[in-house]
Design an enzyme around this catalytic site. Structure first.
Site, mmCIF file in Angstrom:
data_model
loop_
_atom_site.group_PDB
_atom_site.id
_atom_site.type_symbol
_atom_site.label_atom_id
_atom_site.label_comp_id
_atom_site.label_asym_id
_atom_site.label_seq_id
_atom_site.Cartn_x
_atom_site.Cartn_y
_atom_site.Cartn_z
ATOM 1 N N ASN A 9 17.677 11.821 -9.609
ATOM 2 C CA ASN A 9 16.318 11.423 -9.966
ATOM 3 C C ASN A 9 16.436 10.751 -11.327
ATOM 4 O O ASN A 9 16.547 11.427 -12.349
ATOM 5 C CB ASN A 9 15.434 12.675 -10.013
ATOM 6 N N ARG A 91 15.807 9.775 -5.496
ATOM 7 C CA ARG A 91 14.358 9.582 -5.538
ATOM 8 C C ARG A 91 14.127 8.099 -5.821
ATOM 9 O O ARG A 91 14.609 7.581 -6.839
ATOM 10 C CB ARG A 91 13.743 10.420 -6.648
ATOM 11 N N HIS A 179 4.367 10.663 -6.410
ATOM 12 C CA HIS A 179 4.669 12.103 -6.491
ATOM 13 C C HIS A 179 4.771 12.710 -5.092
ATOM 14 O O HIS A 179 4.553 13.915 -4.904
ATOM 15 C CB HIS A 179 3.617 12.876 -7.330
ATOM 16 N N ARG A 239 0.497 7.137 -20.227
ATOM 17 C CA ARG A 239 -0.291 6.183 -19.429
ATOM 18 C C ARG A 239 -1.762 6.610 -19.442
ATOM 19 O O ARG A 239 -2.048 7.806 -19.431
ATOM 20 C CB ARG A 239 0.218 6.177 -17.983
ATOM 21 N N GLU A 376 11.525 18.740 -6.451
ATOM 22 C CA GLU A 376 11.728 17.435 -5.806
ATOM 23 C C GLU A 376 13.178 17.255 -5.368
ATOM 24 O O GLU A 376 13.452 16.644 -4.334
ATOM 25 C CB GLU A 376 11.313 16.319 -6.783
#
Ligand code: AMP
Length: 397
Positions: A9, A91, A179, A239, A376
């Site tokens: 990732n 990922r 996500h 962000r 993940e």
């Protein structure tokens, strides 16, 4: 030598890795860690299966993904018990409208995925650089891309469309959502039943340095707060989340160049921009500065507003799940969000919340509240092995 799958990732500043036993029942995690400092001097931190730190290695020279991966592969080869890699799972943030299922990467796939670089500049170029770097080191090793957009392929057509002229939708300007690996892991965990009955309507809150919400009905994504890019929706570490597009037009007219705008929206806004102190919730929670409080309050406010929209989209709420860095670790943020969702039947047990338990709801809460650490990498491992050896699919935990 155990046969293993390596999961990667890779972001703009760090590379996370984890290896899982590909053959043993339940696919136990063998080791994992990260390389920090991409773009500068690198530092490898590795943990064994029990989570104990087993390596802390630094390099003097600046390095990118290729150097970071060399560090990981060198360390893996130096372990007392090396592993026999059957493949590498990555990922990949954006699969566009084309990729839903995990895909074995070849040159044609890589070229296709590069087209989405501009849609996820904080992630996609770095994800793909890692694929190229692994090819450079081990050309014969199969690599599988697992997409963060994939879980949201079920979102309602009305949720996928942006109210722009139709031709843009047809050219891929639509809402995708992100996500997805995290939400897929949560959906699978909830379906596993260890948390008991959760009802049909689940609101999952992935609150980390990137943050989003997902409305899941019967385990599938109905809608989510991120859209065409990972800029939309909630306020995040750096962000802004949803922003009146008029602001962007105004800044452009004021002379801001595209690269400056991108930097403002991806790296200088959110918690960092509002507080002027840090993008890290821990630092803000520990700060006495009013700007830090203001940033946290805004983060909560925007989350509650977006949550309201998704609860309306689902026609109610049965279970609320918190995950990722802030969702898993900040009792203060969870409490502030739950307090404002009282109208929807959300009632937190303050002690369970402070003690970071898995079940956080009060006895009289109409809504179940859960805290589930996301994984993940585990999802990438299972998707990668299912893609490489479909007959073994379903063995994962
Ligand atoms: P993630 O992107 O999921 O790794 O989440 C990273 C963010 O989680 C960090 O930037 C912190 O803001 C936040 N975080 C991690 N640990 C804590 C904590 N103990 N309390 C509050 N926030 C935390």
């Amino acid at each position: 030598m155990p046969r293993a799958v390596l999961c990667l990732n890779v972001g703009s500043s760090s590379l996370k890795f984890a290896a899982y036993d590909a053959a043993a029942a339940g696919r136990p995690r063998l080791f994992g860690g990260k390389v920090e400092g991409l773009g500068g001097a690198l530092r490898l931190l590795a943990h064994d299966a029990a989570g104990a730190l087993v390596e802390d290695r630094k390099t003097g020279d600046a390095g990118q993904a290729d150097a970071a991966l060399r560090l990981v592969f060198d360390w893996m080869a130096s372990r007392a018990e090396p592993v026999d890699l059957v493949g590498v799972g990555h990922r990949v943030v954006h699969g566009g409208g084309r990729y839903v299922d995990p895909v074995v990467v070849d040159d044609a796939v890589l070229a296709e995925l590069e087209r989405f670089d501009a849609l996820a500049p904080l992630h996609q170029p770095y994800n793909l650089a890692a694929i190229r770097a692994v090819t450079g080191l081990h050309p014969a090793l199969p690599q599988v891309a697992c997409f963060d957009t994939a879980f949201h392929h079920t979102i309602a057509p009305v949720a996928a469309r942006l109210p722009l002229p139709r031709a843009w939708h047809d050219r891929g300007v639509r809402r995708y959502g992100f996500h997805g690996l995290s939400y897929a892991y949560l959906a699978r965990t909830l379906a596993g039943g260890t948390h008991g009955a959760v009802g049909r309507r689940v609101l999952a809150a992935h609150l980390g340095s990137g943050a989003s919400l997902c409305a899941m009905v019967d385990g599938a994504s109905l809608d989510t707060t991120m859209g065409f890019t990972a800029l939309d929706g909630l306020m995040m570490g750096t962000r802004p989340g949803s922003l009146d597009p008029g602001v962007v037009l105004y800044l452009q007219a004021a002379g801001m160049a595209p690269a400056e705008l991108e930097d403002l929206l991806y790296r200088r806004s959110g918690l960092l921009g509002v507080s002027g102190i840090s993008a890290d919730m821990r630092v803000l929670e520990a700060s006495a500065a009013p700007e830090a409080r203001e940033a946290i309050d805004l983060f909560v406010w925007r989350t509650v507003r977006e949550a309201g929209g998704l609860v309306a989209a689902m026609g109610g709420l049965d279970t609320l799940v918190f995950t990722a860095g802030i969702g898993e670790n900040s009792p203060g943020v969870r409490a502030a969000i739950c307090e404002r969702l009282a109208y929807a039947g959300v009632r937190l047990d303050p002690l369970a919340n402070r003690e970071q338990r898995e079940s956080l709801h009060a006895d009289d809460s109409r809504v179940k509240i859960l805290r589930i650490p996301t994984d993940e990498e585990r999802m990438i491992a299972d998707e990668t092995l299912a893609r490489l050896a479909p007959e073994g699919a379903g063995e994962g935990a």
